[in-house]
Design an enzyme around this catalytic site. Structure first.
Site, PDB file in Angstrom:
ATOM      1  N   LYS A  11     -45.802 -37.178  85.902  1.00  0.00           N
ATOM      2  CA  LYS A  11     -44.864 -38.247  85.388  1.00  0.00           C
ATOM      3  C   LYS A  11     -43.775 -38.608  86.454  1.00  0.00           C
ATOM      4  O   LYS A  11     -43.415 -37.661  87.157  1.00  0.00           O
ATOM      5  CB  LYS A  11     -44.718 -38.070  83.802  1.00  0.00           C
ATOM      6  CG  LYS A  11     -45.771 -37.950  83.048  1.00  0.00           C
ATOM      7  CD  LYS A  11     -45.656 -37.760  81.519  1.00  0.00           C
ATOM      8  CE  LYS A  11     -46.922 -37.679  80.716  1.00  0.00           C
ATOM      9  NZ  LYS A  11     -46.354 -37.734  79.279  1.00  0.00           N
ATOM     10  N   TYR A  51     -52.490 -45.682  77.480  1.00  0.00           N
ATOM     11  CA  TYR A  51     -51.802 -45.051  76.129  1.00  0.00           C
ATOM     12  C   TYR A  51     -52.211 -46.180  75.086  1.00  0.00           C
ATOM     13  O   TYR A  51     -51.396 -46.334  74.183  1.00  0.00           O
ATOM     14  CB  TYR A  51     -50.451 -44.804  76.519  1.00  0.00           C
ATOM     15  CG  TYR A  51     -49.965 -43.822  77.189  1.00  0.00           C
ATOM     16  CD1 TYR A  51     -50.558 -42.402  77.132  1.00  0.00           C
ATOM     17  CD2 TYR A  51     -48.975 -43.865  78.551  1.00  0.00           C
ATOM     18  CE1 TYR A  51     -50.111 -41.253  77.723  1.00  0.00           C
ATOM     19  CE2 TYR A  51     -48.638 -42.757  78.912  1.00  0.00           C
ATOM     20  CZ  TYR A  51     -49.086 -41.466  78.680  1.00  0.00           C
ATOM     21  OH  TYR A  51     -48.800 -40.472  79.329  1.00  0.00           O
ATOM     22  N   ASN A 114     -41.837 -35.427  79.457  1.00  0.00           N
ATOM     23  CA  ASN A 114     -42.737 -33.884  79.333  1.00  0.00           C
ATOM     24  C   ASN A 114     -43.544 -33.558  80.611  1.00  0.00           C
ATOM     25  O   ASN A 114     -44.315 -32.778  80.578  1.00  0.00           O
ATOM     26  CB  ASN A 114     -43.329 -34.000  78.063  1.00  0.00           C
ATOM     27  CG  ASN A 114     -44.259 -34.773  77.983  1.00  0.00           C
ATOM     28  OD1 ASN A 114     -44.727 -35.639  78.864  1.00  0.00           O
ATOM     29  ND2 ASN A 114     -44.810 -35.009  76.801  1.00  0.00           N
ATOM     30  N   HIS A 117     -49.183 -35.061  82.061  1.00  0.00           N
ATOM     31  CA  HIS A 117     -50.216 -35.844  81.187  1.00  0.00           C
ATOM     32  C   HIS A 117     -51.483 -35.212  81.682  1.00  0.00           C
ATOM     33  O   HIS A 117     -51.818 -34.883  82.661  1.00  0.00           O
ATOM     34  CB  HIS A 117     -50.538 -37.193  81.468  1.00  0.00           C
ATOM     35  CG  HIS A 117     -51.759 -37.716  81.055  1.00  0.00           C
ATOM     36  ND1 HIS A 117     -52.114 -38.047  79.322  1.00  0.00           N
ATOM     37  CD2 HIS A 117     -53.062 -37.821  81.121  1.00  0.00           C
ATOM     38  CE1 HIS A 117     -53.335 -38.381  79.228  1.00  0.00           C
ATOM     39  NE2 HIS A 117     -54.013 -38.079  80.522  1.00  0.00           N
ATOM     40  N   GLU A 128     -60.827 -41.370  81.868  1.00  0.00           N
ATOM     41  CA  GLU A 128     -59.683 -41.327  82.308  1.00  0.00           C
ATOM     42  C   GLU A 128     -59.734 -40.802  84.140  1.00  0.00           C
ATOM     43  O   GLU A 128     -59.107 -41.640  85.020  1.00  0.00           O
ATOM     44  CB  GLU A 128     -58.742 -39.993  81.853  1.00  0.00           C
ATOM     45  CG  GLU A 128     -58.075 -40.674  80.364  1.00  0.00           C
ATOM     46  CD  GLU A 128     -57.029 -39.709  79.875  1.00  0.00           C
ATOM     47  OE1 GLU A 128     -56.649 -40.268  78.836  1.00  0.00           O
ATOM     48  OE2 GLU A 128     -56.755 -38.856  80.594  1.00  0.00           O
TER      49      GLU A 128
HETATM   50  P1  IDP Z   1     -49.978 -35.771  75.174  1.00  0.00           P
HETATM   51  O1  IDP Z   1     -49.331 -36.319  76.494  1.00  0.00           O
HETATM   52  O2  IDP Z   1     -49.415 -34.355  74.947  1.00  0.00           O
HETATM   53  O3  IDP Z   1     -51.251 -35.928  74.938  1.00  0.00           O
HETATM   54  P2  IDP Z   1     -49.556 -38.200  73.386  1.00  0.00           P
HETATM   55  O4  IDP Z   1     -49.559 -37.988  71.855  1.00  0.00           O
HETATM   56  O5  IDP Z   1     -50.949 -38.498  73.881  1.00  0.00           O
HETATM   57  O6  IDP Z   1     -49.401 -36.649  73.735  1.00  0.00           O
HETATM   58  O7  IDP Z   1     -48.414 -39.020  73.703  1.00  0.00           O
HETATM   59  C1  IDP Z   1     -48.632 -39.582  75.215  1.00  0.00           C
HETATM   60  C2  IDP Z   1     -47.158 -39.450  75.844  1.00  0.00           C
HETATM   61  O8  IDP Z   1     -46.193 -40.487  75.106  1.00  0.00           O
HETATM   62  C3  IDP Z   1     -46.404 -38.234  75.476  1.00  0.00           C
HETATM   63  O9  IDP Z   1     -46.869 -37.115  76.632  1.00  0.00           O
HETATM   64  C4  IDP Z   1     -44.996 -38.595  75.834  1.00  0.00           C
HETATM   65  O10 IDP Z   1     -44.534 -38.895  77.105  1.00  0.00           O
HETATM   66  C5  IDP Z   1     -44.994 -39.681  74.771  1.00  0.00           C
HETATM   67  N1  IDP Z   1     -44.699 -39.396  73.439  1.00  0.00           N
HETATM   68  C6  IDP Z   1     -45.516 -39.261  72.528  1.00  0.00           C
HETATM   69  N2  IDP Z   1     -45.024 -38.951  71.356  1.00  0.00           N
HETATM   70  C7  IDP Z   1     -43.597 -39.575  71.415  1.00  0.00           C
HETATM   71  C8  IDP Z   1     -42.570 -39.593  70.792  1.00  0.00           C
HETATM   72  O11 IDP Z   1     -42.514 -39.325  69.481  1.00  0.00           O
HETATM   73  N3  IDP Z   1     -41.508 -40.151  71.288  1.00  0.00           N
HETATM   74  C9  IDP Z   1     -41.375 -40.235  72.680  1.00  0.00           C
HETATM   75  N4  IDP Z   1     -42.290 -40.093  73.614  1.00  0.00           N
HETATM   76  C10 IDP Z   1     -43.611 -39.887  72.869  1.00  0.00           C
HETATM   77 MG    MG Z   2     -52.633 -37.811  75.034  1.00  0.00          MG
END
Ligand code: IDP
Ligand code: MG
Length: 156
Positions: A11, A51, A114, A117, A128
């Site tokens: 990212k 997303y 974080n 992905h 994907e």
């Molecule tokens: P993942 O990346 O662990 O699969 P997902 O639920 O698919 O998690 O969410 C995609 C991305 O959206 C996350 O990696 C993060 O960058 C962002 N994200 C998810 N939940 C939150 C939140 O509660 N607050 C802010 N950003 C979030």
């Molecule tokens: Mg995800």
């Protein structure tokens, strides 16, 4: 034990922090094989597609502006049970809950910023990979260097 391909996105925070190399090094050190690798800039349309499960969440506009803020690096890696192996290497979404030793657990304290992905299932991975890579951008190659080295070094 099935050999799988999975999609990884490094990212914008990873690029900004100069962590592209260290994250790729972990994937390679684990034994995963690089099959596709490129830099690109996400646009909103692609972000909405990628997303789709999050469009409508209160944090979604912030996520789009983050994901489109700098280039990203997209990778396809291959290996035995690669989808689960890579997800386990990432750790949970909220990096504050991620164990040390995981990528998120070692490099982030954020839920949004974080680092990485990774596809969450084999079915998602197939979609994907196709979303980010054309067929001719994927390289299925054999680890031949050991054999080539042995053969070359035998010649005196
Ligand atoms: P993942 O990346 O662990 O699969 P997902 O639920 O698919 O998690 O969410 C995609 C991305 O959206 C996350 O990696 C993060 O960058 C962002 N994200 C998810 N939940 C939150 C939140 O509660 N607050 C802010 N950003 C979030
Ligand atoms: Mg995800």
């Amino acid at each position: 034990m099935a050999v799988e391909q999975t999609l990884i996105l490094l990212k914008p925070d990873t690029l900004q922090r100069g962590l592209i190399g260290p994250v790729i090094a972990r994937l390679e050190a684990r034994g995963l094989q690089m099959v596709g690798l490129k830099m690109l800039k996400l646009d909103k349309a692609k972000c909405d597609e990628h997303y789709a499960h999050l469009v409508g969440k209160s944090f979604y506009p912030g996520l789009v502006s983050f994901m489109t803020s700098s280039p990203i690096v997209a990778l396809v890696v291959s290996g035995p049970e690669a989808v689960k192996v890579v997800r386990d290497m990432c750790g949970p979404t909220n990096a504050r809950n991620a164990m040390p030793g995981t990528i998120r657990g070692d490099y982030s304290l954020s839920t949004q910023y974080n680092v990485i992905h990774a596809s969450d299932s084999l079915e998602t991975a197939q979609k994907e990979v196709a979303r980010f890579f054309k067929k001719d951008e994927l390289f299925v190659w054999e680890r031949t260097l050991d054999k080539l080295t042995a053969a070359a070094d035998e010649k005196k």
